[in-house]
Write a protein that holds these residues in place. Structure first.
Motif, PDB file in Angstrom:
ATOM      1  N   ARG A 163       0.683  -1.163  -0.017  1.00  0.00           N
ATOM      2  CA  ARG A 163       0.130  -0.055   0.112  1.00  0.00           C
ATOM      3  C   ARG A 163       0.893   1.209   0.040  1.00  0.00           C
ATOM      4  NH1 ARG A 163      -3.039  -3.207   3.695  1.00  0.00           N
ATOM      5  NH2 ARG A 163      -2.178  -1.944   5.411  1.00  0.00           N
ATOM      6  N   GLN A 164       1.809   1.182   0.704  1.00  0.00           N
ATOM      7  CA  GLN A 164       2.670   2.206   0.714  1.00  0.00           C
ATOM      8  C   GLN A 164       3.239   2.628  -0.656  1.00  0.00           C
ATOM      9  OE1 GLN A 164       6.716   2.232   2.313  1.00  0.00           O
ATOM     10  NE2 GLN A 164       6.570   3.810   3.539  1.00  0.00           N
ATOM     11  N   ALA A 165       4.007   1.538  -1.329  1.00  0.00           N
ATOM     12  CA  ALA A 165       4.540   1.655  -2.520  1.00  0.00           C
ATOM     13  C   ALA A 165       3.724   2.153  -3.638  1.00  0.00           C
ATOM     14  CB  ALA A 165       4.980   0.223  -3.090  1.00  0.00           C
ATOM     15  N   GLU A 166       2.342   1.798  -3.462  1.00  0.00           N
ATOM     16  CA  GLU A 166       1.180   2.300  -4.494  1.00  0.00           C
ATOM     17  C   GLU A 166       0.968   3.865  -4.196  1.00  0.00           C
ATOM     18  OE1 GLU A 166      -1.602   2.187  -7.377  1.00  0.00           O
ATOM     19  OE2 GLU A 166       0.042   1.061  -6.928  1.00  0.00           O
ATOM     20  N   LEU A 167       0.927   4.035  -2.918  1.00  0.00           N
ATOM     21  CA  LEU A 167       0.744   5.589  -2.754  1.00  0.00           C
ATOM     22  C   LEU A 167       1.880   6.714  -3.160  1.00  0.00           C
ATOM     23  CD1 LEU A 167      -0.830   5.588   0.839  1.00  0.00           C
ATOM     24  CD2 LEU A 167      -2.073   5.996  -1.326  1.00  0.00           C
TER      25      LEU A 167
END
Length: 324
Positions: free
Chosen positions: A268-272
């Motif tokens: 999720r962090q990588a996507e944001l």
């Protein structure tokens, strides 16, 4: 019945609560990691100080062991006290009796199992592997979760302390107090060098502060709330340096070093971050860390007023409100 007494139930609850308090159940998935057999205890760990700063008399002998997760140095005073207790037991021909009284105790088997697990499946002496053995596949989930097996010996470590004092008291009687005081004096004198090392280490000025003074750090930090690495994994080697800087200036940061990571949260962090980079959504109250040499690439994509400067650890992209 799972718990045969209130005492067992209380103990189980206390252990579960302690595990929850230190974060065992925070990470959902990702608990397993490689390294079992690397972070092990060495057969010579009890008398190997590991670091030259840990003993005034004994020298470290780590061999090929490049980590000290299995550090279990007893200290010279305790080694002498253990030797006295063992020698006295042999002289009084009590070794067999002690073994007979403890051989079938559950605690003895637990301590033996902990010792075997601490050694791991790569058994070494002075850092040099003596022999290895393979483990069944079904046990890998346990060993990969608790990979730093050398720490498991800590339970047995303190039992050794306790037994040394008890046996010294048993064999020496009133003289035990003087023997214990001598052991304590030798112990303190042996490991005092580590206390001196800590004092000298933390008394000296921290070099990180020098590296994060002047431009661009003094300008970048004004009015900022967050320190954001666009590629967190690339900044992980410098997490201590940036962590101290963030703590000094009350900044949140989105990276660090973690032994266990929730894969879903990391994704999720990588996507944001990917969306932020694609849309060039750089906020004025954030400081952005870029891989070295990328200032020219990202400065042209940021809004007016942003500056970027290459530093020792990363490119620093930040909004600077001109005072002109």
């Amino acid at each position: 019945m799972l718990f045969r007494s209130q005492h067992e139930l209380t103990t189980a609850f206390t252990v579960a609560f302690a595990m929850w308090a230190i974060g065992y159940f925070v990470v959902k998935g990702g608990q397993a990691a490689g390294g079992f057999g690397i972070y092990r205890m060495d057969l010579a760990a009890l008398w190997n100080p590991g670091f030259k700063e840990f003993s005034r008399f004994l020298r470290p002998n780590n061999g090929a062991l490049d980590n000290l997760e299995g550090f279990n140095y007893l200290g010279l005073g305790m080694l002498l006290l253990c030797s006295y207790a063992a020698f006295s037991s042999v002289v009084r021909r009590e070794v067999g009796g002690l073994l007979n009284r403890t051989a079938f105790e559950p605690l003895s088997w637990m301590l033996l199992g902990i010792f075997a697990y601490a050694l791991s499946n790569t058994v070494s002496w002075a850092g040099t592997p003596v022999f290895e053995y393979s483990l069944p596949w079904w046990i890998s989930s346990l060993t990969n979760t608790f990979r730093a097996s050398g720490r498991f010996f800590w339970v047995t470590y303190y039992v050794i302390f306790l037994m040394a004092f008890l046996l010294a008291w048993k064999w020496a009687g009133k003289r035990a107090r003087y023997i214990a005081l001598c052991a304590l004096f030798i112990q303190f004198y042996d490991v005092q060098v580590f206390q001196r090392f800590l004092v000298s280490h933390f008394a000296q000025e921290n070099s990180y502060r020098k590296e994060f003074s002047g431009y661009p750090w003094d300008a970048a930090v004004v009015g900022k709330r967050n320190l954001i690495a666009l590629y967190p994994d690339q900044m992980t080697p410098y997490w201590m340096q940036f962590g101290e800087f963030a703590a000094q200036h009350d900044l949140n940061m989105n990276f660090g070093w973690f032994a266990r990571v929730d894969p879903a949260a990391k994704e999720r962090q990588a996507e944001l971050l990917r969306i932020k980079m694609e849309t060039h959504d750089f906020q004025k109250d954030d400081i952005y860390l870029l891989p070295a040499g990328q200032c020219g690439l990202w400065l042209g994509k940021a809004a007016s007023g942003f500056r970027c400067q290459e530093t020792k650890y990363a490119g620093v992209l930040f909004f600077y409100a001109s005072q002109d």
